[in-house]
Design an enzyme around this catalytic site. Structure first.
Site, PDB file in Angstrom:
ATOM      1  N   GLY A 199       2.432   8.274   0.350  1.00 36.58           N
ATOM      2  CA  GLY A 199       3.855   8.856   0.577  1.00 36.58           C
ATOM      3  C   GLY A 199       4.722   9.025  -0.568  1.00 36.58           C
ATOM      4  CD  GLN A 242       8.853   6.821  -4.264  1.00 35.67           C
ATOM      5  OE1 GLN A 242       8.456   7.345  -3.309  1.00 35.67           O
ATOM      6  NE2 GLN A 242       8.191   5.976  -4.797  1.00 35.67           N
ATOM      7  CB  CYS A 271       6.676   0.980  -3.559  1.00 34.48           C
ATOM      8  SG  CYS A 271       8.025   2.553  -3.981  1.00 34.48           S
ATOM      9  CG  LEU A 272       3.302   5.736  -5.452  1.00 29.68           C
ATOM     10  CD1 LEU A 272       2.969   7.337  -5.302  1.00 29.68           C
ATOM     11  CD2 LEU A 272       1.956   5.205  -5.983  1.00 29.68           C
ATOM     12  CG  HIS A 281       7.735   2.486   1.990  1.00 30.36           C
ATOM     13  ND1 HIS A 281       7.287   1.472   1.369  1.00 30.36           N
ATOM     14  CD2 HIS A 281       8.132   3.360   0.748  1.00 30.36           C
ATOM     15  CE1 HIS A 281       7.473   1.396   0.053  1.00 30.36           C
ATOM     16  NE2 HIS A 281       7.782   2.570  -0.294  1.00 30.36           N
ATOM     17  CD  GLU A 282       7.439   7.256   0.922  1.00 37.92           C
ATOM     18  OE1 GLU A 282       8.510   7.604   0.181  1.00 37.92           O
ATOM     19  OE2 GLU A 282       6.576   6.688   0.791  1.00 37.92           O
ATOM     20  CG  HIS A 298      11.768   5.403  -1.313  1.00 38.05           C
ATOM     21  ND1 HIS A 298      12.097   4.834  -2.547  1.00 38.05           N
ATOM     22  CD2 HIS A 298      10.554   5.166  -0.904  1.00 38.05           C
ATOM     23  CE1 HIS A 298      10.880   4.147  -2.833  1.00 38.05           C
ATOM     24  NE2 HIS A 298      10.063   4.287  -1.915  1.00 38.05           N
TER      25      HIS A 298
HETATM   26 NI    NI Z   1       7.926   3.671  -2.024  1.00 35.82          NI
END
Ligand code: NI
Length: 159
Positions: A46, A51, A89-90, A131-132, A135
């Site tokens: 995701g 991000q 998380c990226l 999670h997304e 963000h």
């Molecule tokens: Ni993330």
């Protein structure tokens, strides 16, 4: 299409509230394509627009690697149950932590054609959605971690 630079924790763009998308423009279409490409290139499941430095309410998710979801202006309609597991998380590379989330979620969102749809998710898909969506409100999973953030040995399921 292009792979965009993924912002990392400490970059203040990750702590801001994103704005709703009013209409699909060529720039938004390009952003969505780039977000998908960036997510796949990073082996993520995701990615949210902030991000890649864009403060718009757009999320891409693919928990199977063959089922890309584009969520624009997503809203949670219903949640239930509970799941506790590892999250990554990226934007927090190389780390993982235990987070408890609802096990089920029902959302509404617009797709890349600005058509409203509803979606239900359980387990990993539900976790990725929570999670997304966090963000989009400037929240990172690290705030929710139970215990310590740990080093990730094998990067996988980073959202
Ligand atoms: Ni993330």
């Amino acid at each position: 299409m292009a792979v965009r630079n993924i912002r990392e924790m400490g970059d203040e763009v990750l702590n801001k509230t994103c704005k709703e998308v009013k209409e699909i423009t060529p720039r938004i279409q390009e952003l969505i394509e780039d977000m998908l490409e960036t997510m796949y290139e990073a082996n993520g499941v995701g990615l949210a627009a902030p991000q890649v430095g864009v403060l718009k309410r757009i999320v891409v998710i693919d928990v199977t690697g063959e089922d890309p979801l584009v969520l624009i202006n997503p809203k949670i309609l219903e949640t239930s149950g509970e799941q506790t597991g590892n999250e990554g998380c990226l934007s927090v590379p190389g780390k993982t932590g235990i987070v408890t989330r609802p096990n089920y979620v029902k959302i509404q969102a617009y797709n890349e054609k600005m058509e409203l749809f509803e979606l239900e998710g359980m387990e990993l898909l539900a976790r990725a959605i929570f999670h997304e969506l966090d963000h989009l409100d400037g929240k990172l999973y690290v705030e929710l971690v139970e215990g310590e953030l740990e080093d990730l040995e094998i990067p996988e399921d980073e959202v």
